[in-house]
Design a protein around this motif. Structure first.
Motif, PDB file in Angstrom:
ATOM      1  N   LEU A  27      81.880  38.304  26.430  1.00 55.51           N
ATOM      2  CA  LEU A  27      80.870  38.639  27.431  1.00 55.51           C
ATOM      3  C   LEU A  27      80.220  39.993  27.148  1.00 55.51           C
ATOM      4  CD1 LEU A  27      82.723  37.414  30.643  1.00 55.51           C
ATOM      5  CD2 LEU A  27      80.526  36.560  29.826  1.00 55.51           C
ATOM      6  N   SER A  28      81.034  40.997  26.833  1.00 55.69           N
ATOM      7  CA  SER A  28      80.466  42.326  26.563  1.00 55.69           C
ATOM      8  C   SER A  28      79.606  42.306  25.304  1.00 55.69           C
ATOM      9  CB  SER A  28      81.587  43.364  26.425  1.00 55.69           C
ATOM     10  OG  SER A  28      82.374  43.129  25.270  1.00 55.69           O
ATOM     11  N   ARG A  29      80.034  41.550  24.304  1.00 58.10           N
ATOM     12  CA  ARG A  29      79.268  41.448  23.050  1.00 58.10           C
ATOM     13  C   ARG A  29      77.895  40.831  23.284  1.00 58.10           C
ATOM     14  NH1 ARG A  29      81.999  37.270  19.931  1.00 58.10           N
ATOM     15  NH2 ARG A  29      80.526  35.876  20.975  1.00 58.10           N
ATOM     16  N   GLU A  30      77.879  39.719  24.004  1.00 59.96           N
ATOM     17  CA  GLU A  30      76.610  39.032  24.241  1.00 59.96           C
ATOM     18  C   GLU A  30      75.712  39.816  25.193  1.00 59.96           C
ATOM     19  OE1 GLU A  30      75.713  36.550  22.447  1.00 59.96           O
ATOM     20  OE2 GLU A  30      77.683  36.472  21.476  1.00 59.96           O
ATOM     21  N   LEU A  31      76.319  40.554  26.124  1.00 64.07           N
ATOM     22  CA  LEU A  31      75.523  41.395  27.020  1.00 64.07           C
ATOM     23  C   LEU A  31      74.835  42.501  26.233  1.00 64.07           C
ATOM     24  CD1 LEU A  31      74.686  42.095  29.934  1.00 64.07           C
ATOM     25  CD2 LEU A  31      76.752  43.514  30.092  1.00 64.07           C
ATOM     26  N   ALA A  32      75.566  43.118  25.299  1.00 63.03           N
ATOM     27  CA  ALA A  32      74.994  44.183  24.471  1.00 63.03           C
ATOM     28  C   ALA A  32      73.880  43.653  23.568  1.00 63.03           C
ATOM     29  CB  ALA A  32      76.090  44.833  23.631  1.00 63.03           C
ATOM     30  N   ARG A  61      81.913  48.098  25.527  1.00 62.37           N
ATOM     31  CA  ARG A  61      81.373  48.440  24.214  1.00 62.37           C
ATOM     32  C   ARG A  61      80.084  49.234  24.359  1.00 62.37           C
ATOM     33  NH1 ARG A  61      80.710  44.814  20.216  1.00 62.37           N
ATOM     34  NH2 ARG A  61      82.426  43.553  20.969  1.00 62.37           N
ATOM     35  N   MET A  62      79.789  49.961  23.295  1.00 65.79           N
ATOM     36  CA  MET A  62      78.520  50.677  23.175  1.00 65.79           C
ATOM     37  C   MET A  62      77.817  50.104  21.954  1.00 65.79           C
ATOM     38  SD  MET A  62      79.760  54.612  23.925  1.00 65.79           S
ATOM     39  CE  MET A  62      78.132  55.271  23.524  1.00 65.79           C
ATOM     40  N   ILE A  70      75.239  41.236  36.289  1.00 64.82           N
ATOM     41  CA  ILE A  70      74.640  39.904  36.278  1.00 64.82           C
ATOM     42  C   ILE A  70      75.744  38.858  36.216  1.00 64.82           C
ATOM     43  CG2 ILE A  70      72.532  40.716  35.152  1.00 64.82           C
ATOM     44  CD1 ILE A  70      73.562  39.385  32.566  1.00 64.82           C
ATOM     45  N   ILE A  71      75.382  37.637  36.598  1.00 65.48           N
ATOM     46  CA  ILE A  71      76.298  36.500  36.536  1.00 65.48           C
ATOM     47  C   ILE A  71      75.673  35.457  35.621  1.00 65.48           C
ATOM     48  CG2 ILE A  71      77.604  34.813  37.883  1.00 65.48           C
ATOM     49  CD1 ILE A  71      76.981  36.504  40.370  1.00 65.48           C
ATOM     50  N   VAL A  72      76.486  34.837  34.780  1.00 69.81           N
ATOM     51  CA  VAL A  72      75.970  33.834  33.846  1.00 69.81           C
ATOM     52  C   VAL A  72      76.789  32.554  33.938  1.00 69.81           C
ATOM     53  CG1 VAL A  72      75.046  35.522  32.218  1.00 69.81           C
ATOM     54  CG2 VAL A  72      77.405  34.750  31.974  1.00 69.81           C
ATOM     55  N   ASN A  73      76.143  31.449  33.602  1.00 77.02           N
ATOM     56  CA  ASN A  73      76.861  30.182  33.498  1.00 77.02           C
ATOM     57  C   ASN A  73      77.702  30.185  32.230  1.00 77.02           C
ATOM     58  OD1 ASN A  73      76.001  28.706  35.822  1.00 77.02           O
ATOM     59  ND2 ASN A  73      74.001  28.441  34.866  1.00 77.02           N
ATOM     60  N   ALA A  74      78.934  29.734  32.344  1.00 75.42           N
ATOM     61  CA  ALA A  74      79.836  29.729  31.190  1.00 75.42           C
ATOM     62  C   ALA A  74      79.261  28.918  30.030  1.00 75.42           C
ATOM     63  CB  ALA A  74      81.197  29.177  31.602  1.00 75.42           C
ATOM     64  N   ALA A  75      78.571  27.821  30.354  1.00 76.89           N
ATOM     65  CA  ALA A  75      78.028  26.949  29.308  1.00 76.89           C
ATOM     66  C   ALA A  75      76.886  27.601  28.539  1.00 76.89           C
ATOM     67  CB  ALA A  75      77.553  25.636  29.919  1.00 76.89           C
ATOM     68  N   ASP A  76      76.292  28.658  29.102  1.00 73.71           N
ATOM     69  CA  ASP A  76      75.150  29.313  28.458  1.00 73.71           C
ATOM     70  C   ASP A  76      75.554  30.480  27.561  1.00 73.71           C
ATOM     71  OD1 ASP A  76      73.475  27.575  29.775  1.00 73.71           O
ATOM     72  OD2 ASP A  76      73.108  28.935  31.457  1.00 73.71           O
ATOM     73  N   ILE A  77      76.851  30.766  27.473  1.00 76.94           N
ATOM     74  CA  ILE A  77      77.314  31.902  26.669  1.00 76.94           C
ATOM     75  C   ILE A  77      77.536  31.452  25.225  1.00 76.94           C
ATOM     76  CG2 ILE A  77      79.085  33.677  26.411  1.00 76.94           C
ATOM     77  CD1 ILE A  77      79.742  33.240  29.389  1.00 76.94           C
ATOM     78  N   PRO A  78      76.855  32.069  24.258  1.00 76.56           N
ATOM     79  CA  PRO A  78      77.087  31.714  22.848  1.00 76.56           C
ATOM     80  C   PRO A  78      78.556  31.902  22.485  1.00 76.56           C
ATOM     81  CG  PRO A  78      75.131  33.088  23.073  1.00 76.56           C
ATOM     82  CD  PRO A  78      75.815  33.102  24.410  1.00 76.56           C
ATOM     83  N   THR A  79      79.152  30.872  21.904  1.00 77.87           N
ATOM     84  CA  THR A  79      80.585  30.896  21.601  1.00 77.87           C
ATOM     85  C   THR A  79      80.835  30.366  20.197  1.00 77.87           C
ATOM     86  OG1 THR A  79      81.051  30.458  23.943  1.00 77.87           O
ATOM     87  CG2 THR A  79      82.859  30.142  22.401  1.00 77.87           C
ATOM     88  N   THR A  80      81.671  31.071  19.449  1.00 83.01           N
ATOM     89  CA  THR A  80      82.019  30.620  18.107  1.00 83.01           C
ATOM     90  C   THR A  80      83.099  29.542  18.189  1.00 83.01           C
ATOM     91  OG1 THR A  80      83.772  32.262  17.819  1.00 83.01           O
ATOM     92  CG2 THR A  80      81.527  32.920  17.213  1.00 83.01           C
ATOM     93  N   ILE A 123      76.939  51.546  28.618  1.00 83.50           N
ATOM     94  CA  ILE A 123      78.233  50.903  28.398  1.00 83.50           C
ATOM     95  C   ILE A 123      78.126  49.465  28.895  1.00 83.50           C
ATOM     96  CG2 ILE A 123      80.715  51.000  28.786  1.00 83.50           C
ATOM     97  CD1 ILE A 123      79.615  53.476  27.416  1.00 83.50           C
ATOM     98  N   TYR A 124      78.384  48.516  28.005  1.00 77.98           N
ATOM     99  CA  TYR A 124      78.309  47.098  28.349  1.00 77.98           C
ATOM    100  C   TYR A 124      79.716  46.576  28.611  1.00 77.98           C
ATOM    101  CZ  TYR A 124      73.682  47.662  26.280  1.00 77.98           C
ATOM    102  OH  TYR A 124      72.420  48.093  25.982  1.00 77.98           O
ATOM    103  N   CYS A 125      79.916  45.998  29.778  1.00 80.36           N
ATOM    104  CA  CYS A 125      81.250  45.558  30.184  1.00 80.36           C
ATOM    105  C   CYS A 125      81.280  44.051  30.439  1.00 80.36           C
ATOM    106  CB  CYS A 125      81.695  46.279  31.454  1.00 80.36           C
ATOM    107  SG  CYS A 125      81.731  48.072  31.313  1.00 80.36           S
ATOM    108  N   GLY A 126      82.197  43.376  29.769  1.00 83.37           N
ATOM    109  CA  GLY A 126      82.455  41.973  30.049  1.00 83.37           C
ATOM    110  C   GLY A 126      83.645  41.877  30.981  1.00 83.37           C
ATOM    111  N   LEU A 127      83.494  41.160  32.076  1.00 76.08           N
ATOM    112  CA  LEU A 127      84.537  41.094  33.103  1.00 76.08           C
ATOM    113  C   LEU A 127      85.014  39.652  33.250  1.00 76.08           C
ATOM    114  CD1 LEU A 127      84.352  42.876  36.566  1.00 76.08           C
ATOM    115  CD2 LEU A 127      85.238  40.566  36.348  1.00 76.08           C
ATOM    116  N   ASP A 128      86.289  39.432  32.962  1.00 71.96           N
ATOM    117  CA  ASP A 128      86.896  38.111  33.166  1.00 71.96           C
ATOM    118  C   ASP A 128      87.661  38.175  34.486  1.00 71.96           C
ATOM    119  OD1 ASP A 128      87.479  35.418  31.805  1.00 71.96           O
ATOM    120  OD2 ASP A 128      89.471  36.090  32.412  1.00 71.96           O
ATOM    121  N   ALA A 129      87.135  37.494  35.496  1.00 72.31           N
ATOM    122  CA  ALA A 129      87.640  37.654  36.861  1.00 72.31           C
ATOM    123  C   ALA A 129      88.713  36.637  37.218  1.00 72.31           C
ATOM    124  CB  ALA A 129      86.485  37.538  37.852  1.00 72.31           C
TER     125      ALA A 129
END
Length: 232
Positions: A112-117, A30-31, A86-96, A14-20
């Motif tokens: 976040l969950s999409r890109e993690l998966a 998502r799976m 894991i922790i990622v830089n916001a600028a490194d996340i692929p964004t449409t 299970i891939y989880c995107g967390l907006d803190a």
């Protein structure tokens, strides 16, 4: 009686995107290519662990969140509970382009969950707490250096604006020069008070800066910082 089969997600991830945020988290799960849940909860790692264990028993849970104000605390708490995070830089996340124009917490968590998966995210380095705390001390000293410079500039501006001057040069802020500032004839009590407060603030920050410098020097003699210092 027929035995009821217990739901199990063994072998599933299970891939989880967390907006803190400070008091709450927005989470998207998502799976692979299928989104299975989106919910909000209090900012509590134990609560998230209970939710995932209850709804997705035996599943492998992976979490990602953006680096920001919350630092590494969430990652460490989840790791202690057996959840990979894991922790990622916001600028490194692929964004449409659509995601850039229509930004909100729910979309951020989904992204976040999409890109993690998809495996497209690169985690940043998470230092040991002792190293992180040492960095905080060094950063605080740097802020004090900046504050000291601001105080000097305020005093210089006040003197220039008010037509005040001293016999000593301002290139080196010695104890003699500071004492001269405190005993300067300002013409009025109001201006003298303003200068006094500015100088007192400078002296207080200089005292804190000296204390921070001593602490860092002492820290540099201890391991592992002494070993690291050899290679700087």
């Amino acid at each position: 009686m027929n035995k009821v089969n217990q739901l199990s997600f063994a072998g599933q991830t299970i891939y989880c995107g967390l907006d803190a945020h400070k008091t709450n988290w927005k989470i998207n799960c998502r799976m692979e290519d299928m989104e299975i849940a989106s919910f909000s909860q209090n900012a509590d790692a134990v609560l998230l662990k209970k939710h995932m264990s209850s709804n997705y028993p035996d599943a492998e849970i992976k979490v990602v969140y953006e680096a920001g104000f919350c630092g590494f605390g969430i990652q460490r708490s989840l790791k202690e509970l057996g959840i990979e995070c894991i922790i990622v830089n916001a600028a490194d996340i692929p964004t449409t382009d659509k995601e850039r124009k229509r930004k909100d917490d729910k979309r951020d968590a989904r992204k976040l969950s999409r890109e993690l998966a998809e495996g497209s995210l690169k985690a940043i380095y998470v230092p040991q707490p002792s190293m992180e705390h040492a960095r905080s001390l060094v950063r605080q000293r740097h802020r004090l250096v900046q504050d000291q410079t601001r105080c000097k500039n305020r005093i210089k501006h006040l003197m220039m604006f008010s037509g005040l001057s001293t016999q000593s040069a301002q290139e080196r802020w010695s104890q003699k020069y500071v004492k001269e500032l405190l005993h300067l004839d300002c013409g009025t009590e109001q201006l003298k008070s303003a200068l006094y407060l500015a100088v007192e603030q400078y002296q207080h920050i200089r005292k804190l800066l000296k204390e921070a410098t001593v602490l860092i020097k002492n820290l540099s003699k201890q391991e592992p910082f002494a070993t690291v210092q050899k290679y700087l």
